[in-house]
Design a protein around this motif. Structure first.
Motif, PDB file in Angstrom:
ATOM      1  N   ILE A 167     -13.156  22.279 -24.707  1.00 21.64           N
ATOM      2  CA  ILE A 167     -11.935  23.019 -25.403  1.00 21.64           C
ATOM      3  C   ILE A 167     -11.940  22.538 -26.641  1.00 21.64           C
ATOM      4  O   ILE A 167     -11.935  23.357 -27.643  1.00 21.64           O
ATOM      5  CB  ILE A 167     -10.981  22.482 -24.477  1.00 21.64           C
ATOM      6  N   LEU A 168     -12.146  21.127 -27.068  1.00 20.56           N
ATOM      7  CA  LEU A 168     -12.025  20.772 -28.333  1.00 20.56           C
ATOM      8  C   LEU A 168     -13.051  21.416 -29.367  1.00 20.56           C
ATOM      9  O   LEU A 168     -13.192  21.811 -30.322  1.00 20.56           O
ATOM     10  CB  LEU A 168     -12.167  19.486 -28.319  1.00 20.56           C
ATOM     11  N   ARG A 169     -14.386  21.353 -28.787  1.00 22.18           N
ATOM     12  CA  ARG A 169     -15.495  21.889 -29.207  1.00 22.18           C
ATOM     13  C   ARG A 169     -15.284  23.550 -29.742  1.00 22.18           C
ATOM     14  O   ARG A 169     -15.534  24.040 -30.699  1.00 22.18           O
ATOM     15  CB  ARG A 169     -16.766  21.988 -28.577  1.00 22.18           C
ATOM     16  N   ASP A 170     -14.922  24.268 -28.635  1.00 19.57           N
ATOM     17  CA  ASP A 170     -14.629  25.651 -28.626  1.00 19.57           C
ATOM     18  C   ASP A 170     -13.634  25.924 -29.884  1.00 19.57           C
ATOM     19  O   ASP A 170     -13.539  27.048 -30.669  1.00 19.57           O
ATOM     20  CB  ASP A 170     -14.120  26.336 -27.229  1.00 19.57           C
ATOM     21  N   ALA A 171     -12.768  25.305 -30.088  1.00 21.02           N
ATOM     22  CA  ALA A 171     -11.446  25.228 -30.965  1.00 21.02           C
ATOM     23  C   ALA A 171     -11.956  24.616 -32.308  1.00 21.02           C
ATOM     24  O   ALA A 171     -11.281  25.010 -33.298  1.00 21.02           O
ATOM     25  CB  ALA A 171     -10.356  24.606 -30.607  1.00 21.02           C
ATOM     26  N   GLY A 172     -13.092  24.187 -32.552  1.00 22.25           N
ATOM     27  CA  GLY A 172     -13.713  23.984 -33.658  1.00 22.25           C
ATOM     28  C   GLY A 172     -13.068  22.641 -34.219  1.00 22.25           C
ATOM     29  O   GLY A 172     -13.392  22.268 -35.404  1.00 22.25           O
ATOM     30  N   VAL A 173     -12.685  21.648 -33.372  1.00 22.32           N
ATOM     31  CA  VAL A 173     -12.010  20.688 -33.835  1.00 22.32           C
ATOM     32  C   VAL A 173     -12.945  19.698 -33.720  1.00 22.32           C
ATOM     33  O   VAL A 173     -12.812  18.565 -34.595  1.00 22.32           O
ATOM     34  CB  VAL A 173     -10.637  20.117 -32.769  1.00 22.32           C
ATOM     35  N   ILE A 174     -13.889  19.220 -32.713  1.00 22.23           N
ATOM     36  CA  ILE A 174     -14.832  18.420 -32.771  1.00 22.23           C
ATOM     37  C   ILE A 174     -16.474  19.283 -32.796  1.00 22.23           C
ATOM     38  O   ILE A 174     -16.472  20.364 -32.661  1.00 22.23           O
ATOM     39  CB  ILE A 174     -14.743  17.497 -31.621  1.00 22.23           C
ATOM     40  N   LEU A 175     -17.218  18.098 -33.227  1.00 24.98           N
ATOM     41  CA  LEU A 175     -18.837  18.659 -33.309  1.00 24.98           C
ATOM     42  C   LEU A 175     -19.627  18.029 -32.194  1.00 24.98           C
ATOM     43  O   LEU A 175     -18.961  16.963 -32.094  1.00 24.98           O
ATOM     44  CB  LEU A 175     -19.192  18.600 -34.607  1.00 24.98           C
ATOM     45  N   MET A 176     -20.816  18.502 -31.901  1.00 26.99           N
ATOM     46  CA  MET A 176     -21.660  17.599 -31.033  1.00 26.99           C
ATOM     47  C   MET A 176     -23.054  17.573 -31.984  1.00 26.99           C
ATOM     48  O   MET A 176     -23.455  18.552 -32.216  1.00 26.99           O
ATOM     49  CB  MET A 176     -21.590  18.154 -29.996  1.00 26.99           C
ATOM     50  N   ARG A 177     -23.715  16.473 -31.588  1.00 28.85           N
ATOM     51  CA  ARG A 177     -24.729  16.204 -32.310  1.00 28.85           C
ATOM     52  C   ARG A 177     -25.807  15.923 -31.029  1.00 28.85           C
ATOM     53  O   ARG A 177     -25.493  15.089 -30.196  1.00 28.85           O
ATOM     54  CB  ARG A 177     -25.058  15.191 -33.269  1.00 28.85           C
ATOM     55  N   LYS A 178     -26.864  16.394 -30.863  1.00 35.22           N
ATOM     56  CA  LYS A 178     -27.885  16.377 -29.718  1.00 35.22           C
ATOM     57  C   LYS A 178     -29.029  15.449 -30.446  1.00 35.22           C
ATOM     58  O   LYS A 178     -29.522  15.520 -31.474  1.00 35.22           O
ATOM     59  CB  LYS A 178     -28.501  17.458 -29.403  1.00 35.22           C
ATOM     60  N   GLU A 179     -29.215  14.309 -29.587  1.00 34.27           N
ATOM     61  CA  GLU A 179     -30.217  13.546 -30.066  1.00 34.27           C
ATOM     62  C   GLU A 179     -31.080  13.325 -28.573  1.00 34.27           C
ATOM     63  O   GLU A 179     -30.854  12.525 -27.641  1.00 34.27           O
ATOM     64  CB  GLU A 179     -29.868  11.979 -30.235  1.00 34.27           C
ATOM     65  N   GLY A 180     -32.485  13.977 -28.390  1.00 31.70           N
ATOM     66  CA  GLY A 180     -33.076  14.020 -27.458  1.00 31.70           C
ATOM     67  C   GLY A 180     -32.242  14.640 -26.229  1.00 31.70           C
ATOM     68  O   GLY A 180     -31.743  15.891 -26.492  1.00 31.70           O
ATOM     69  N   THR A 181     -31.829  14.037 -25.165  1.00 34.52           N
ATOM     70  CA  THR A 181     -31.200  14.577 -24.196  1.00 34.52           C
ATOM     71  C   THR A 181     -29.711  14.003 -24.137  1.00 34.52           C
ATOM     72  O   THR A 181     -28.786  14.355 -23.318  1.00 34.52           O
ATOM     73  CB  THR A 181     -31.777  14.090 -22.587  1.00 34.52           C
ATOM     74  N   LYS A 182     -29.429  13.195 -25.396  1.00 32.78           N
ATOM     75  CA  LYS A 182     -28.062  12.722 -25.443  1.00 32.78           C
ATOM     76  C   LYS A 182     -27.281  13.793 -26.383  1.00 32.78           C
ATOM     77  O   LYS A 182     -27.670  14.173 -27.533  1.00 32.78           O
ATOM     78  CB  LYS A 182     -28.172  11.283 -25.610  1.00 32.78           C
ATOM     79  N   ASN A 183     -25.859  13.619 -26.019  1.00 31.50           N
ATOM     80  CA  ASN A 183     -25.082  14.588 -26.702  1.00 31.50           C
ATOM     81  C   ASN A 183     -23.673  13.484 -27.301  1.00 31.50           C
ATOM     82  O   ASN A 183     -23.356  12.770 -26.419  1.00 31.50           O
ATOM     83  CB  ASN A 183     -24.125  15.500 -26.021  1.00 31.50           C
ATOM     84  N   PHE A 184     -23.706  13.477 -28.756  1.00 29.50           N
ATOM     85  CA  PHE A 184     -22.749  12.564 -29.279  1.00 29.50           C
ATOM     86  C   PHE A 184     -21.816  13.593 -29.839  1.00 29.50           C
ATOM     87  O   PHE A 184     -22.055  14.594 -30.634  1.00 29.50           O
ATOM     88  CB  PHE A 184     -23.368  11.624 -30.392  1.00 29.50           C
ATOM     89  N   TYR A 185     -20.449  13.252 -29.499  1.00 28.86           N
ATOM     90  CA  TYR A 185     -19.357  14.098 -30.105  1.00 28.86           C
ATOM     91  C   TYR A 185     -18.684  13.257 -31.021  1.00 28.86           C
ATOM     92  O   TYR A 185     -18.394  12.098 -31.137  1.00 28.86           O
ATOM     93  CB  TYR A 185     -18.346  14.231 -28.900  1.00 28.86           C
TER      94      TYR A 185
END
Length: 111
Positions: A67-85
């Motif tokens: 929900i936070l990502r869809d609203a543009g409040v947070i971002l996610m960074r992928k590192e291999g199979t790991k997701n960092f918010y």
């Protein structure tokens, strides 16, 4: 700018901020945001790390992060199979700043 133009600008600000306001209005999402803001980690946190600090289940954290990502409040960074918010100052949270500033300008000039 006349009063009606400023009111129209504020109306647009509200429309642009709706998703953000809904996303950050939830106490659980506020807790997640506080965790993301309080961490020393500059690269973001994984779901498991957020789960540990909020005592929420992994599915609950994932749901609220979406929900936070869809609203543009947070971002996610992928590192291999790991997701960092993480929170980035260039996210949609800036739209709230515009909303508040435009309301303040209107109230200062016309009231």
């Amino acid at each position: 700018m006349n009063k009606q133009d400023q009111l129209n600008l504020i109306k647009d600000d509200f429309i642009n901020s709706q998703k953000v306001l809904l996303a950050i209005g939830d106490e659980t999402r506020q807790a997640i945001l506080m965790v993301l803001m309080s961490t020393d980690c500059q690269t973001g946190l994984r779901v498991g790390e957020i789960t540990e600090q909020t005592h929420l289940s992994r599915p609950a954290v994932s749901h609220h992060l979406k929900i936070l990502r869809d609203a543009g409040v947070i971002l996610m960074r992928k590192e291999g199979t790991k997701n960092f918010y993480y929170i980035d100052i260039r996210t949609k949270l800036g739209s709230l700043k515009n909303l508040v500033l435009d309301i303040e300008t209107l109230l200062t000039e016309f009231y």
